[in-house]
Design a protein around this motif. Sequence first.
Motif, PDB file in Angstrom:
ATOM      1  N   ALA A  14      -2.863   5.275  11.875  1.00 47.65           N
ATOM      2  CA  ALA A  14      -1.469   4.937  11.579  1.00 47.65           C
ATOM      3  C   ALA A  14      -1.246   3.433  11.688  1.00 47.65           C
ATOM      4  O   ALA A  14      -0.543   2.837  10.872  1.00 47.65           O
ATOM      5  CB  ALA A  14      -0.531   5.687  12.515  1.00 47.65           C
ATOM      6  N   ALA A  15      -1.859   2.814  12.683  1.00 42.32           N
ATOM      7  CA  ALA A  15      -1.723   1.370  12.842  1.00 42.32           C
ATOM      8  C   ALA A  15      -2.391   0.644  11.682  1.00 42.32           C
ATOM      9  O   ALA A  15      -1.880  -0.378  11.192  1.00 42.32           O
ATOM     10  CB  ALA A  15      -2.314   0.924  14.172  1.00 42.32           C
ATOM     11  N   LYS A  16      -3.538   1.172  11.230  1.00 38.53           N
ATOM     12  CA  LYS A  16      -4.236   0.549  10.106  1.00 38.53           C
ATOM     13  C   LYS A  16      -3.425   0.694   8.821  1.00 38.53           C
ATOM     14  O   LYS A  16      -3.346  -0.234   8.013  1.00 38.53           O
ATOM     15  CB  LYS A  16      -5.615   1.194   9.951  1.00 38.53           C
ATOM     16  CG  LYS A  16      -6.484   0.516   8.943  1.00 38.53           C
ATOM     17  CD  LYS A  16      -7.864   1.113   8.922  1.00 38.53           C
ATOM     18  CE  LYS A  16      -8.739   0.377   7.909  1.00 38.53           C
ATOM     19  NZ  LYS A  16     -10.058   0.958   7.820  1.00 38.53           N
ATOM     20  N   ASN A  17      -2.780   1.859   8.636  1.00 38.48           N
ATOM     21  CA  ASN A  17      -1.938   2.071   7.466  1.00 38.48           C
ATOM     22  C   ASN A  17      -0.740   1.122   7.471  1.00 38.48           C
ATOM     23  O   ASN A  17      -0.358   0.602   6.435  1.00 38.48           O
ATOM     24  CB  ASN A  17      -1.466   3.524   7.388  1.00 38.48           C
ATOM     25  CG  ASN A  17      -2.573   4.445   6.915  1.00 38.48           C
ATOM     26  OD1 ASN A  17      -3.555   3.994   6.327  1.00 38.48           O
ATOM     27  ND2 ASN A  17      -2.412   5.726   7.182  1.00 38.48           N
ATOM     28  N   LYS A  18      -0.147   0.948   8.644  1.00 42.54           N
ATOM     29  CA  LYS A  18       0.989   0.023   8.754  1.00 42.54           C
ATOM     30  C   LYS A  18       0.563  -1.402   8.440  1.00 42.54           C
ATOM     31  O   LYS A  18       1.288  -2.157   7.814  1.00 42.54           O
ATOM     32  CB  LYS A  18       1.602   0.105  10.147  1.00 42.54           C
ATOM     33  CG  LYS A  18       2.473   1.294  10.355  1.00 42.54           C
ATOM     34  CD  LYS A  18       3.673   0.871  11.158  1.00 42.54           C
ATOM     35  CE  LYS A  18       4.521   2.076  11.403  1.00 42.54           C
ATOM     36  NZ  LYS A  18       5.782   1.996  10.728  1.00 42.54           N
ATOM     37  N   LEU A  36       0.551  -5.850   4.656  1.00 41.44           N
ATOM     38  CA  LEU A  36      -0.180  -6.808   3.833  1.00 41.44           C
ATOM     39  C   LEU A  36       0.237  -6.686   2.367  1.00 41.44           C
ATOM     40  O   LEU A  36       0.447  -7.696   1.691  1.00 41.44           O
ATOM     41  CB  LEU A  36      -1.680  -6.589   3.990  1.00 41.44           C
ATOM     42  CG  LEU A  36      -2.578  -7.531   3.203  1.00 41.44           C
ATOM     43  CD1 LEU A  36      -2.433  -8.948   3.723  1.00 41.44           C
ATOM     44  CD2 LEU A  36      -4.008  -7.074   3.279  1.00 41.44           C
ATOM     45  N   ILE A  37       0.391  -5.467   1.893  1.00 44.60           N
ATOM     46  CA  ILE A  37       0.811  -5.253   0.503  1.00 44.60           C
ATOM     47  C   ILE A  37       2.218  -5.802   0.290  1.00 44.60           C
ATOM     48  O   ILE A  37       2.480  -6.490  -0.705  1.00 44.60           O
ATOM     49  CB  ILE A  37       0.718  -3.758   0.132  1.00 44.60           C
ATOM     50  CG1 ILE A  37      -0.742  -3.335   0.062  1.00 44.60           C
ATOM     51  CG2 ILE A  37       1.425  -3.473  -1.185  1.00 44.60           C
ATOM     52  CD1 ILE A  37      -0.947  -1.847  -0.105  1.00 44.60           C
ATOM     53  N   TYR A  38       3.139  -5.519   1.203  1.00 43.47           N
ATOM     54  CA  TYR A  38       4.498  -6.042   1.088  1.00 43.47           C
ATOM     55  C   TYR A  38       4.518  -7.567   1.144  1.00 43.47           C
ATOM     56  O   TYR A  38       5.274  -8.215   0.424  1.00 43.47           O
ATOM     57  CB  TYR A  38       5.406  -5.471   2.179  1.00 43.47           C
ATOM     58  CG  TYR A  38       5.812  -4.032   1.945  1.00 43.47           C
ATOM     59  CD1 TYR A  38       5.924  -3.497   0.675  1.00 43.47           C
ATOM     60  CD2 TYR A  38       6.093  -3.206   3.024  1.00 43.47           C
ATOM     61  CE1 TYR A  38       6.302  -2.192   0.469  1.00 43.47           C
ATOM     62  CE2 TYR A  38       6.474  -1.890   2.832  1.00 43.47           C
ATOM     63  CZ  TYR A  38       6.577  -1.390   1.547  1.00 43.47           C
ATOM     64  OH  TYR A  38       6.961  -0.096   1.338  1.00 43.47           O
ATOM     65  N   GLY A  39       3.678  -8.124   1.983  1.00 48.44           N
ATOM     66  CA  GLY A  39       3.594  -9.583   2.066  1.00 48.44           C
ATOM     67  C   GLY A  39       3.098 -10.202   0.774  1.00 48.44           C
ATOM     68  O   GLY A  39       3.624 -11.215   0.307  1.00 48.44           O
TER      69      GLY A  39
END
Length: 135
Positions: free
Chosen positions: A4-8, A13-16
């Motif tokens: 879950a932490a890796k997905n977040k 990163l994608i949003y950034g």
Amino acid sequence: MKKAAKNKKTQSLIYGCLAALVGLVWVYPFVIVVVNSLKTKRGIFSNPLWFTHDFTVDNFKTAYQALDFTHSFVNSVLITVGSVVVITAISAAAAYALTRHQVRMSSVVYYLCAATMLIPFQSIMIPLSVDVWRA
């Protein structure tokens, strides 16, 4: 938990990256305007989208002299300062009267004043300027 932490982290990163891309799309036209303002006519027509070797500030000198910038700036400052002083005085007097002297219509006047602030200036800007053009 670690997944879950890796997905977040991946989502962040994608949003950034998307935010950076959108920021570049928004900023690039302004960069082009500034870069082209520093070029000669030949430089603009030879490469309008990026830097060239012929930078000059003569365009700013020409615009400053042609537009009589100093006179226009002084007029703008005088009109702005005068408007702010008059509007502040009238608004302060109206606010004092509305809060200290409760009459039957004070709440109606208050809500009417608040409602006028919801109308964006852009929606009345064209009718105001059309009247000026006709005069």
